[in-house]
Design a protein around this motif. Structure first.
Motif, PDB file in Angstrom:
ATOM      1  N   ARG A 133     -40.601 -19.565 -29.770  1.00  0.00           N
ATOM      2  CA  ARG A 133     -40.054 -18.342 -30.018  1.00  0.00           C
ATOM      3  C   ARG A 133     -38.838 -19.420 -30.993  1.00  0.00           C
ATOM      4  NH1 ARG A 133     -38.779 -13.293 -29.439  1.00  0.00           N
ATOM      5  NH2 ARG A 133     -39.799 -13.252 -27.959  1.00  0.00           N
ATOM      6  N   GLN A 173     -37.577 -12.351 -39.462  1.00  0.00           N
ATOM      7  CA  GLN A 173     -38.004 -12.542 -38.377  1.00  0.00           C
ATOM      8  C   GLN A 173     -38.729 -11.568 -37.735  1.00  0.00           C
ATOM      9  OE1 GLN A 173     -36.117 -15.076 -36.347  1.00  0.00           O
ATOM     10  NE2 GLN A 173     -36.506 -16.188 -38.116  1.00  0.00           N
ATOM     11  N   ALA A 174     -39.414 -10.295 -37.928  1.00  0.00           N
ATOM     12  CA  ALA A 174     -39.812  -9.449 -37.249  1.00  0.00           C
ATOM     13  C   ALA A 174     -41.078  -9.717 -37.261  1.00  0.00           C
ATOM     14  CB  ALA A 174     -39.909  -7.665 -38.415  1.00  0.00           C
ATOM     15  N   LEU A 175     -41.136 -11.026 -37.655  1.00  0.00           N
ATOM     16  CA  LEU A 175     -42.283 -11.768 -37.320  1.00  0.00           C
ATOM     17  C   LEU A 175     -42.586 -12.556 -36.044  1.00  0.00           C
ATOM     18  CD1 LEU A 175     -43.965 -13.030 -40.877  1.00  0.00           C
ATOM     19  CD2 LEU A 175     -44.568 -11.239 -39.692  1.00  0.00           C
ATOM     20  N   THR A 212     -42.719 -11.948 -33.067  1.00  0.00           N
ATOM     21  CA  THR A 212     -43.118 -10.927 -32.110  1.00  0.00           C
ATOM     22  C   THR A 212     -43.613 -11.204 -31.518  1.00  0.00           C
ATOM     23  OG1 THR A 212     -45.836 -10.369 -32.621  1.00  0.00           O
ATOM     24  CG2 THR A 212     -43.848  -9.496 -33.904  1.00  0.00           C
ATOM     25  N   GLU A 213     -43.421 -10.697 -29.903  1.00  0.00           N
ATOM     26  CA  GLU A 213     -43.915 -10.859 -28.247  1.00  0.00           C
ATOM     27  C   GLU A 213     -45.318 -11.462 -27.777  1.00  0.00           C
ATOM     28  OE1 GLU A 213     -41.495 -11.019 -26.146  1.00  0.00           O
ATOM     29  OE2 GLU A 213     -40.222 -11.056 -27.557  1.00  0.00           O
ATOM     30  N   SER A 214     -46.190 -11.118 -28.967  1.00  0.00           N
ATOM     31  CA  SER A 214     -47.799 -11.636 -28.683  1.00  0.00           C
ATOM     32  C   SER A 214     -47.589 -13.059 -29.513  1.00  0.00           C
ATOM     33  CB  SER A 214     -48.454 -10.595 -29.575  1.00  0.00           C
ATOM     34  OG  SER A 214     -48.284 -10.341 -30.881  1.00  0.00           O
TER      35      SER A 214
END
Length: 154
Positions: free
Chosen positions: A31, A41-43, A45-47
């Motif tokens: 992370r 920062q939207a990129l 992601t959890e995946s």
């Protein structure tokens, strides 16, 4: 073509690159690494974090041996000398994010790489961090297609 360059000869190791190279394998390190690489920062992601963490764990031993402290010496080793850059005769496409904190624009590309490369085109994408192909995939593909498809003289 140069994407995610080490920068120009003599460019200092940024604190952000040092942190990327030092990121521990696992979700926390993944992370942190991803958040430093992208402006959007939207990129992160959890995946994306899970995929990066898995890759980091799989290659942890090899990666750790690549850049042990002090890491500044590795930046020097990975950066091409002014003499080597001057010897490059092939056309070069540099694509750089304007908000790249890992290899900042001012120390990575302008003016040092432009001064040393004989045939260079620099494209700076605004609202973009260290990974133009991820943050602006359409623009990146267009630049790459145009560069690779253009007619070359003898």
């Amino acid at each position: 073509m140069a994407v995610l360059t080490m920068g120009a000869p003599g460019a200092p190791l940024s604190a952000e690159l040092d942190a990327v190279w030092a990121a521990p394998a696992g979700p926390i390190g993944a992370r942190d690494m991803l958040s430093r690489l992208v402006l959007d920062q939207a990129l992160v992601t959890e995946s994306a974090v899970a995929a990066r963490a898995a890759a980091m764990r799989a290659g942890a031993a090899a990666f750790a041996s690549l850049f042990p402290p002090p890491r500044a010496r590795w930046a020097d080793d990975l950066t091409l000398s002014a003499r080597t850059l001057a010897g490059v005769r092939a056309p070069v496409l540099l694509v750089h994010g304007a908000e790249d904190r890992v290899t900042p624009l001012g120390t990575a590309a302008v003016p040092p790489l432009l001064e040393h490369l004989a045939d260079v085109r620099l494209y700076v994408l605004g609202r973009c961090g260290h990974v133009p192909a991820l943050e602006h995939p359409h623009d990146f593909r267009r630049l790459l297609s145009c560069f690779l498809g253009r007619e070359r003289g003898p």
